[in-house]
Enzyme design. Structure first.
Site, PDB file in Angstrom:
ATOM      1  N   GLU A 100      -9.562   0.886  12.786  1.00  0.00           N
ATOM      2  CA  GLU A 100     -10.478  -0.093  12.062  1.00  0.00           C
ATOM      3  C   GLU A 100     -10.424  -1.469  12.376  1.00  0.00           C
ATOM      4  OE1 GLU A 100      -8.725  -0.210   7.829  1.00  0.00           O
ATOM      5  OE2 GLU A 100      -6.651  -0.946   8.684  1.00  0.00           O
ATOM      6  N   GLY A 104       6.288  -2.534   3.524  1.00  0.00           N
ATOM      7  CA  GLY A 104       5.858  -2.846   4.843  1.00  0.00           C
ATOM      8  C   GLY A 104       6.187  -4.285   5.210  1.00  0.00           C
ATOM      9  N   ASP A 105       5.619  -4.640   6.138  1.00  0.00           N
ATOM     10  CA  ASP A 105       6.097  -6.066   6.776  1.00  0.00           C
ATOM     11  C   ASP A 105       5.578  -7.160   5.800  1.00  0.00           C
ATOM     12  OD1 ASP A 105       3.212  -5.091   7.189  1.00  0.00           O
ATOM     13  OD2 ASP A 105       2.914  -6.912   8.189  1.00  0.00           O
ATOM     14  N   GLY A 106       4.650  -7.199   5.263  1.00  0.00           N
ATOM     15  CA  GLY A 106       4.465  -8.019   3.957  1.00  0.00           C
ATOM     16  C   GLY A 106       5.579  -8.115   2.899  1.00  0.00           C
ATOM     17  N   GLY A 109      -4.853   1.465  10.123  1.00  0.00           N
ATOM     18  CA  GLY A 109      -3.554   0.929  10.945  1.00  0.00           C
ATOM     19  C   GLY A 109      -3.769  -0.743  10.830  1.00  0.00           C
ATOM     20  N   ARG A 110      -4.459  -1.394  10.098  1.00  0.00           N
ATOM     21  CA  ARG A 110      -4.663  -2.894  10.319  1.00  0.00           C
ATOM     22  C   ARG A 110      -4.453  -3.289  11.677  1.00  0.00           C
ATOM     23  NH1 ARG A 110      -3.558  -6.588   6.321  1.00  0.00           N
ATOM     24  NH2 ARG A 110      -1.962  -7.537   7.538  1.00  0.00           N
ATOM     25  N   GLY A 140       0.933  -1.444  -0.169  1.00  0.00           N
ATOM     26  CA  GLY A 140      -0.271  -0.064   0.021  1.00  0.00           C
ATOM     27  C   GLY A 140       0.914   1.251   0.010  1.00  0.00           C
ATOM     28  N   HIS A 192      -9.094   5.852   2.722  1.00  0.00           N
ATOM     29  CA  HIS A 192      -7.525   6.310   2.001  1.00  0.00           C
ATOM     30  C   HIS A 192      -7.275   7.448   1.930  1.00  0.00           C
ATOM     31  CE1 HIS A 192      -8.551   1.942   0.815  1.00  0.00           C
ATOM     32  NE2 HIS A 192      -7.051   1.813   0.487  1.00  0.00           N
ATOM     33  N   ASP A 237       0.580   2.430   9.071  1.00  0.00           N
ATOM     34  CA  ASP A 237       0.538   1.705  10.171  1.00  0.00           C
ATOM     35  C   ASP A 237       1.570   1.771  11.253  1.00  0.00           C
ATOM     36  OD1 ASP A 237      -1.834   0.825   8.517  1.00  0.00           O
ATOM     37  OD2 ASP A 237      -1.083  -1.070   7.936  1.00  0.00           O
TER      38      ASP A 237
END
Ligand code: F6P
Length: 362
Positions: free
Chosen positions: A234, A111-113, A182-183, A13, A284, A139
């Site tokens: 969220e 990011g982490d993914g 923020g997942r 993202g 978004h 996040d």
């Protein structure tokens, strides 16, 4: 003699600040005698034959890159999942794309993914590519770094939005629930809540009691304040309100979750008190916005240091920002631990409690 060459890509993202990293990397690479190739659409650009890239130059990497949100080289979240190929095929295609472009190194901003994907596909079997990673995500849940690029701008954008929501909440004597991204982490919610003077901040890390939420809302009216702002992350759930979880990535089992809109659920609960409520999902909008000064500074540091790592042949590293300094950690080590989440000992959590904000049962 031909120039040495570095590739740079943005994966996952997007957020504000990516272009400031690309600009800084370009300037530093040029100074050290490298060309910088922007690989289009993250790893997808390397999987494509011929690889899709743009040779970055002074015109593209002008100063407006410091402030412009998004990624000028595009980002992709599903390159691996949707390629329809086996993991071994993907690994070999990525290596071949890297060789075709004759890269001396590759900067992966993600990011982490994305970090897990880089660790799994690009650093393996003794066939490691010369890769370094830069942490990116609104996040702020990448471990080992205090800050990932994009987080600070995202908080600023959300706070500005909540300021606008606050004036109408006051005029209409309402409770307004604002849902932020923020997942699985509550960093955005906690920071936005404190900076916007919220009365309630709900994050996924801490359990909450809906009766105490309602009591806090009522007290905002009985005390004479006359309105109430609630910030809800969220991924917060309720006993009778759960999100749908599904996997999207077979390589790293990265979990994608469909968030169903907890703000609406909480706003409906508040209506039971007789107080008028509304809800807003910022969505978004938090991924855009003019890059904040802090993210411009961080992006400039990350861009320069990423190129320095490659120039020093110091590969396989994740750049981290720790106590106002840039440090590094092995990507393979970094991905072993779960994502960073908000702890009860976080100084901001402590401050929120002392300000009388309801942050859950902690
Ligand atoms: O990880 C960044 C993030 O913006 C999360 O905060 C959010 O849940 C998710 O991405 C949204 O993803 P998408 O753009 O795929 O809907």
């Amino acid at each position: 003699m031909s120039l040495r060459r570095i590739g740079i890509l943005t994966s996952g993202g997007d957020c504000s600040g990516l272009n400031s990293i690309i600009r800084a990397a370009y300037i530093r690479a040029k100074t050290l005698g490298y060309e910088l190739f922007g690989i289009k659409r993250g790893l997808k650009g390397l999987l494509t034959d011929p690889p899709e890239y743009v040779a970055l130059n002074d015109d593209i990497c002008n100063d407006s890159m410091l402030t412009t949100a998004g990624s000028i080289i595009y980002s992709d979240t599903r390159a691996i999942k949707e390629s329809g190929r086996s993991v071994d095929e993907i690994k070999s295609l990525l290596r071949s794309g890297y060789k075709k472009l004759a890269l001396d190194g590759l900067i992966c901003i993600g990011g982490d993914g994305s970090l897990k994907i880089v660790s799994e596909l690009l650093i393996c079997n003794g066939q490691d590519l010369n890769v370094v990673s830069v942490p990116k995500t609104i996040d702020n849940d990448v471990n080992y770094t205090d800050l990932a690029i994009g987080f600070q701008t995202s908080v600023e954008v959300a706070v500005n939005a909540v300021d606008n929501i606050t004036s109408t909440a006051r005029s209409h004597e309402r409770a307004i629930v604002v849902e932020v991204m923020g997942r699985g982490a509550g960093f955005i919610a906690m920071n936005v809540g404190i900076a916007s003077g919220a009365d309630v901040i709900l994050v996924p890390e801490f359990k909450y009691d809906i009766e105490k939420v309602k009591a806090k809302v009522k007290s905002c009216f009985s005390s004479g304040k006359g309105y109430c702002i609630l910030i809800v992350a969220e991924s917060v759930e309720a006993d009778d309100f759960k999100h749908d979880k599904n996997y999207v990535d077979d390589v790293v089992k990265y979990t994608q979750i469909t968030y169903k809109g907890i703000a609406r659920h909480i706003a409906n609960e508040i209506k039971e008190t007789g107080i008028e409520s509304r809800y807003v999902k910022l969505g978004h909008v938090q991924r855009g916005g003019k890059t904040s000064i802090n993210d411009r500074l961080l992006g400039s540091m990350f861009g320069v240091e990423a190129v320095n790592l490659i120039n020093n042949h110091d590969y396989g590293k994740l750049l981290c920002y720790v106590n106002n300094k840039i440090e590094t950690i092995d990507i393979k080590t970094a991905v072993k631990n779960p994502n960073k989440t908000l702890s009860k000992d976080d100084p901001y959590v402590n401050i929120a409690k002392q300000l009388g904000v309801y942050v859950g049962e902690i």
